[in-house]
Scaffold this motif. Sequence first.
Motif, PDB file in Angstrom:
ATOM      1  N   ALA A  16      16.961  59.572  12.488  1.00 23.20           N
ATOM      2  CA  ALA A  16      16.593  59.143  11.129  1.00 23.20           C
ATOM      3  C   ALA A  16      16.355  60.347  10.223  1.00 23.20           C
ATOM      4  N   TRP A  17      15.647  61.357  10.742  1.00 23.16           N
ATOM      5  CA  TRP A  17      15.415  62.569   9.926  1.00 23.16           C
ATOM      6  C   TRP A  17      16.725  63.286   9.622  1.00 23.16           C
ATOM      7  N   LEU A  18      17.616  63.364  10.640  1.00 25.24           N
ATOM      8  CA  LEU A  18      18.899  64.026  10.429  1.00 25.24           C
ATOM      9  C   LEU A  18      19.738  63.268   9.400  1.00 25.24           C
ATOM     10  N   GLY A  19      19.761  61.934   9.501  1.00 23.97           N
ATOM     11  CA  GLY A  19      20.512  61.163   8.515  1.00 23.97           C
ATOM     12  C   GLY A  19      19.949  61.321   7.116  1.00 23.97           C
ATOM     13  N   LEU A  22      13.866  57.436  23.701  1.00 22.28           N
ATOM     14  CA  LEU A  22      14.485  56.604  22.669  1.00 22.28           C
ATOM     15  C   LEU A  22      13.768  56.718  21.330  1.00 22.28           C
ATOM     16  N   ARG A  23      12.414  56.635  21.342  1.00 22.70           N
ATOM     17  CA  ARG A  23      11.693  56.734  20.069  1.00 22.70           C
ATOM     18  C   ARG A  23      11.840  58.113  19.423  1.00 22.70           C
ATOM     19  N   PRO A  24      11.633  59.253  20.152  1.00 25.23           N
ATOM     20  CA  PRO A  24      11.881  60.553  19.500  1.00 25.23           C
ATOM     21  C   PRO A  24      13.334  60.724  19.059  1.00 25.23           C
ATOM     22  N   VAL A  52      10.708  48.990  35.548  1.00 28.84           N
ATOM     23  CA  VAL A  52       9.814  48.768  34.401  1.00 28.84           C
ATOM     24  C   VAL A  52       9.200  50.075  33.935  1.00 28.84           C
ATOM     25  N   VAL A  53       8.715  50.880  34.881  1.00 27.07           N
ATOM     26  CA  VAL A  53       8.093  52.164  34.521  1.00 27.07           C
ATOM     27  C   VAL A  53       9.120  53.099  33.895  1.00 27.07           C
ATOM     28  N   CYS A  54      10.327  53.156  34.470  1.00 29.17           N
ATOM     29  CA  CYS A  54      11.370  54.023  33.903  1.00 29.17           C
ATOM     30  C   CYS A  54      11.759  53.570  32.491  1.00 29.17           C
ATOM     31  N   GLY A  55      11.834  52.256  32.300  1.00 35.25           N
ATOM     32  CA  GLY A  55      12.167  51.762  30.962  1.00 35.25           C
ATOM     33  C   GLY A  55      11.110  52.134  29.944  1.00 35.25           C
ATOM     34  N   ARG A  56       9.831  51.997  30.295  1.00 32.50           N
ATOM     35  CA  ARG A  56       8.770  52.381  29.358  1.00 32.50           C
ATOM     36  C   ARG A  56       8.775  53.886  29.104  1.00 32.50           C
ATOM     37  N   PHE A  57       8.998  54.670  30.159  1.00 32.96           N
ATOM     38  CA  PHE A  57       9.035  56.114  29.972  1.00 32.96           C
ATOM     39  C   PHE A  57      10.196  56.537  29.063  1.00 32.96           C
ATOM     40  N   LEU A  58      11.372  55.933  29.308  1.00 34.30           N
ATOM     41  CA  LEU A  58      12.515  56.245  28.448  1.00 34.30           C
ATOM     42  C   LEU A  58      12.258  55.829  27.002  1.00 34.30           C
ATOM     43  N   ASP A  59      11.601  54.679  26.813  1.00 31.15           N
ATOM     44  CA  ASP A  59      11.321  54.235  25.448  1.00 31.15           C
ATOM     45  C   ASP A  59      10.377  55.192  24.735  1.00 31.15           C
ATOM     46  N   ARG A  60       9.341  55.641  25.449  1.00 30.10           N
ATOM     47  CA  ARG A  60       8.351  56.506  24.798  1.00 30.10           C
ATOM     48  C   ARG A  60       8.808  57.955  24.683  1.00 30.10           C
TER      49      ARG A  60
END
Length: 388
Positions: free
Chosen positions: A70-73, A62-64, A51-59
């Motif tokens: 999106a900026w590159l596209g 994945l989000r950056p 759970v902690v790894c998933g939240r860390f990866l998301d923040r």
Amino acid sequence: MEEPEKRPVIPAPPSAPASSEGCLVTAIRLPVRIVVLVLVVPVRMVWDALVVCGRFLDRALLRPLGRALAWLGRALFVVPWVWAYRNLLTPFGHGLVWTLRTLVARPAQWLCAHVLTPLGQLLVVVTKFIGDVLGWTLLAVCVWPWVGLWRYVLVPVGRGLAWLGRVLCVVPAVWLYRRLLTPLGHGVAWVVRGIGAGIAWTLRALGTALAFLWRWGVVVPVGFVWRWVVVVPVVFVWRWLIVVPVRFLWTWLVVVPAGFLWRRVLVPVGLEVGAAFGHAWRIAGYVSRAVGRFLGGLLRWTYRHVLTPVGHLLRDGLWRPVARTVRQAVGAARSTARQVRADLRRALFGAPRPAPEAVVPAPHGEPTEREPRTLGSSTTAYTKLTKD
């Protein structure tokens, strides 16, 4: 490492009173809880770590990464296409529309209005005149003679033949049907109906007699013999020699032992195992939280005393100069794009004419120019007027 999410404490299911617990429940409670705790603690720690790894990866990833993609596209696809549409396609489309309107649409409209429309109206008038002439000719040659033949020859002859046929054939046939054939048919039908009624009454009486003999001579005796000689003994044997002993054996050999096993063994063991899993899951949560807090403190110390200075060094020495260079390049590209757009507009539509300046005539008795008033010289409007 972040702390695991705090979940509400689920109260344990109420256990049975002490008086209803047997020795089996007391004997299996402690070993079951120890075994379940040993099995559940690693699972709970792995689950909290995931759970902690998933939240860390998301923040942190994945989000950056999504924002960067999106900026590159937008920078690679949306902005170039918008620029091309605004600065290339739109002026080219306006020029193409003006060219088509000037060279194709307006000549075609003039040709349709001044040449094709009068010519079409003339053709309509000529065609209508020719059609009227041909129509009157066909009526006079082909239609009117046949109409006269039908109206003045065939219709009167047909009416005469119809009157003769009605007088010579229809009237005698109707009189013959009404006065002779109808009474004769009614008499024959009455005779046949009487004969049929007699035959039907005879057959009905004969069928009733045969049915009475079949019922009371065959069916009733056979049914009585079948019921009291065959069915009643078979039912008695089945009910009292097979069903009752089998039901008795099923009740005392299967149902009673199964109920005792379910109430005294399976239900207590299931309750204890469920309660043990609940206690073990809560204890594993406390253990996992303690481990997570320790690892979180270690990671925070590493972030503050190791990663933060390195990040500041990278930001001041690498990222800011690169960002400044990129902004300058983007500004130069925008200036070049504006110049290209202005040159393209000038090449397609020509340079815009400067608007003429409006000349406002000066009122009578006042100077055409107003100079600012100064304190050290006599160049005011009044002095200038008096000098002139």
